[in-house]
Scaffold this motif. Structure first.
Motif, PDB file in Angstrom:
ATOM      1  N   UNK A  71      53.115  27.864  42.778  1.00 20.48           N
ATOM      2  CA  UNK A  71      52.033  26.882  43.011  1.00 20.48           C
ATOM      3  C   UNK A  71      51.065  26.866  43.226  1.00 20.48           C
ATOM      4  N   UNK A  72      51.074  26.875  44.168  1.00 18.45           N
ATOM      5  CA  UNK A  72      49.997  27.808  45.129  1.00 18.45           C
ATOM      6  C   UNK A  72      49.633  29.387  44.658  1.00 18.45           C
ATOM      7  N   UNK A  73      50.552  29.948  44.474  1.00 25.00           N
ATOM      8  CA  UNK A  73      50.259  31.281  43.888  1.00 25.00           C
ATOM      9  C   UNK A  73      49.966  32.022  42.805  1.00 25.00           C
ATOM     10  N   UNK A  74      50.741  30.179  41.520  1.00 23.97           N
ATOM     11  CA  UNK A  74      50.443  30.579  39.920  1.00 23.97           C
ATOM     12  C   UNK A  74      48.734  29.962  39.800  1.00 23.97           C
ATOM     13  N   UNK A  75      48.233  29.085  40.937  1.00 27.29           N
ATOM     14  CA  UNK A  75      47.276  28.399  40.408  1.00 27.29           C
ATOM     15  C   UNK A  75      46.030  29.315  40.403  1.00 27.29           C
ATOM     16  N   UNK A  76      46.393  30.614  41.776  1.00 24.94           N
ATOM     17  CA  UNK A  76      45.350  31.744  41.553  1.00 24.94           C
ATOM     18  C   UNK A  76      45.090  32.671  40.147  1.00 24.94           C
ATOM     19  N   UNK A  77      45.981  32.946  40.648  1.00 28.95           N
ATOM     20  CA  UNK A  77      46.839  34.113  39.463  1.00 28.95           C
ATOM     21  C   UNK A  77      45.722  33.634  38.144  1.00 28.95           C
ATOM     22  N   UNK A  78      46.411  32.575  37.923  1.00 22.89           N
ATOM     23  CA  UNK A  78      46.070  32.068  36.349  1.00 22.89           C
ATOM     24  C   UNK A  78      44.439  31.534  36.719  1.00 22.89           C
ATOM     25  N   UNK A  79      43.951  31.655  37.220  1.00 26.17           N
ATOM     26  CA  UNK A  79      42.460  31.321  37.471  1.00 26.17           C
ATOM     27  C   UNK A  79      41.719  32.034  37.224  1.00 26.17           C
ATOM     28  N   UNK A  80      42.133  34.016  37.736  1.00 23.98           N
ATOM     29  CA  UNK A  80      41.600  34.532  38.418  1.00 23.98           C
ATOM     30  C   UNK A  80      41.907  35.748  36.573  1.00 23.98           C
ATOM     31  N   UNK A  81      43.045  35.667  36.417  1.00 25.29           N
ATOM     32  CA  UNK A  81      43.424  35.758  34.630  1.00 25.29           C
ATOM     33  C   UNK A  81      42.277  34.702  33.729  1.00 25.29           C
ATOM     34  N   UNK A  82      42.180  33.766  34.023  1.00 24.40           N
ATOM     35  CA  UNK A  82      41.200  32.516  33.167  1.00 24.40           C
ATOM     36  C   UNK A  82      39.730  33.302  32.993  1.00 24.40           C
ATOM     37  N   UNK A  83      39.258  33.989  34.286  1.00 29.19           N
ATOM     38  CA  UNK A  83      38.163  33.966  34.073  1.00 29.19           C
ATOM     39  C   UNK A  83      37.590  35.637  34.331  1.00 29.19           C
ATOM     40  N   UNK A  84      38.901  36.119  34.609  1.00 29.06           N
ATOM     41  CA  UNK A  84      38.818  38.403  33.296  1.00 29.06           C
ATOM     42  C   UNK A  84      38.383  37.555  32.050  1.00 29.06           C
ATOM     43  N   UNK A  85      39.613  36.499  31.919  1.00 29.49           N
ATOM     44  CA  UNK A  85      39.262  37.240  29.712  1.00 29.49           C
ATOM     45  C   UNK A  85      37.825  36.269  29.848  1.00 29.49           C
ATOM     46  N   UNK A  86      37.187  35.183  29.974  1.00 28.84           N
ATOM     47  CA  UNK A  86      35.863  34.777  30.277  1.00 28.84           C
ATOM     48  C   UNK A  86      34.693  36.184  30.096  1.00 28.84           C
ATOM     49  N   UNK A  87      34.995  36.565  31.378  1.00 27.08           N
ATOM     50  CA  UNK A  87      34.334  38.029  32.267  1.00 27.08           C
ATOM     51  C   UNK A  87      34.459  39.311  30.298  1.00 27.08           C
ATOM     52  N   UNK A  88      35.287  39.458  30.285  1.00 28.30           N
ATOM     53  CA  UNK A  88      35.971  40.757  28.982  1.00 28.30           C
ATOM     54  C   UNK A  88      34.755  39.811  27.691  1.00 28.30           C
ATOM     55  N   UNK A  89      34.869  38.187  27.570  1.00 28.27           N
ATOM     56  CA  UNK A  89      34.295  37.745  26.094  1.00 28.27           C
ATOM     57  C   UNK A  89      32.520  38.329  26.457  1.00 28.27           C
ATOM     58  N   UNK A  90      32.281  38.064  27.570  1.00 33.47           N
ATOM     59  CA  UNK A  90      30.715  38.021  28.011  1.00 33.47           C
ATOM     60  C   UNK A  90      30.122  39.694  28.243  1.00 33.47           C
ATOM     61  N   UNK A  91      31.219  40.137  27.942  1.00 32.87           N
ATOM     62  CA  UNK A  91      30.881  41.732  28.756  1.00 32.87           C
ATOM     63  C   UNK A  91      30.474  41.908  26.955  1.00 32.87           C
ATOM     64  N   UNK A  92      30.276  41.927  25.921  1.00 31.46           N
ATOM     65  CA  UNK A  92      30.519  41.719  24.331  1.00 31.46           C
ATOM     66  C   UNK A  92      28.099  41.001  24.799  1.00 31.46           C
ATOM     67  N   UNK A  93      28.374  40.333  25.258  1.00 36.56           N
ATOM     68  CA  UNK A  93      26.971  39.301  24.624  1.00 36.56           C
ATOM     69  C   UNK A  93      26.015  39.997  26.132  1.00 36.56           C
ATOM     70  N   UNK A  94      26.254  41.358  26.974  1.00 35.49           N
ATOM     71  CA  UNK A  94      25.561  41.709  27.618  1.00 35.49           C
ATOM     72  C   UNK A  94      25.878  42.231  29.421  1.00 35.49           C
TER      73      UNK A  94
END
Length: 306
Positions: A71-94
């Motif tokens: 559960x502790x690992x899942x929290x870190x992994x899923x948070x990182x994946x969520x952040x990565x997805x948001x970061x990729x979306x933001x790349x389109x905005x410079x």
């Protein structure tokens, strides 16, 4: 070909949901699946790992040590994946980098628009994301990568972190405008004896009012409530339901608006250092360090966060 022993994202989300909700039905509802489908997923995960993850007690699931670790690992992994997805979306905005920031204990962000404007001028490729849910456990938030920078009080630098000094701030006794102590420039021990007092923590801290004023004077206020949100304490004080001691920078807007009155804590006052805490691995280079240093420069220009 064997499916392999490894868990996939569905299993990690399942484990995190059960850790949060405790019941199959509640976890299934949070995940948008049926309880039977979630039960099947639990059995599948246990089969792949060849171990027991959960035991049933009445209608609740008790996590085994293996499940708690996952559960502790899942929290870190899923948070990182969520952040990565948001970061990729933001790349389109410079946006080149997203840095997540939080403030220990306080949710006062009246300073944020000014700092963002400063950041846009000095670091135009960086976007700031405010994390309001990590104010109570700053080091854990950094370790779990829920935040990249946490503004904290005190001078301690926990293991695995790096601190950049920001400013020194004076604690203030706060009262409603009509309070009989509201006209005093500073408040001493005998002034507050028996006064209704609201605190956001019952744990005495070595550099705060309990150790520096209450204990040495042998005079104590009347503890009436513990309210974990300093912003809610300001509202209670403004409504005449008690007094408190909070960071000066956080309560200054309410003081300037005339909603509360502030006074120094003791004749000499109590100053507390504030700093930007980050992970040690980020202290040498990169956008997290750049934002922390920009925050230090901006706060030095403004004096503090007020």
């Amino acid at each position: 070909m064997s499916e392999g022993p490894f868990l996939d994202l569905r299993h990690l989300k399942m484990i995190r949901a059960i850790a949060e909700h405790g019941r199959v039905s509640d976890a299934a509802e949070a995940l948008g699946v049926t309880p039977s489908a979630l039960s099947h997923r639990i059995k599948e995960a246990e089969r792949r790992l060849d171990l027991v993850l959960f035991t049933r007690i009445h209608k609740r699931l008790r996590m085994t040590p293996a499940a708690e670790y996952l559960a502790d690992v899942a929290d870190r992994v899923l948070s990182e994946m969520d952040r990565a997805e948001r970061d990729v979306r933001r790349m389109d905005r410079g946006v080149e980098h997203v840095v997540r920031i939080a403030v220990e204990a306080y949710s006062s962000y009246h300073w944020l628009p000014g700092f963002i404007k400063y950041l846009q001028t000095h670091l135009p490729g960086v976007e700031l994301q405010v994390m309001a849910s990590v104010t109570r456990e700053p080091v854990r938030a950094l370790t779990n990568r829920h935040a990249d920078i946490v503004v904290t009080s005190g001078g301690a630098t926990p293991i695995g972190t790096h601190r950049i000094p920001l400013f020194r701030d004076e604690l203030l006794f706060i009262f409603p405008p009509h309070h009989h102590l509201a006209g005093k420039a500073y408040v001493e021990g005998h002034d507050i004896e028996g006064e209704d007092f609201i605190t956001y923590t019952l744990t005495p801290e070595p550099d705060r009012e309990f150790a520096r004023l209450f204990r040495p004077s042998g005079r104590y206020p009347r503890w009436t409530a513990m309210v974990e949100m300093p912003e809610a304490i300001v509202e209670l004080v403004a409504a005449g339901q008690g007094s408190s001691v909070l960071a000066g920078w956080a309560v200054r807007p309410a003081i300037n608006a005339g909603r509360i009155i502030g006074a120094r804590v003791g004749k000499d006052g109590i100053e507390v250092p504030w700093g930007a805490l980050m992970r040690s691995e980020d202290k040498d280079t990169g956008p997290i360090l750049d934002v922390a240093e920009a925050l230090a420069q901006w706060s030095s220009i403004n004096g503090d966060f007020g």
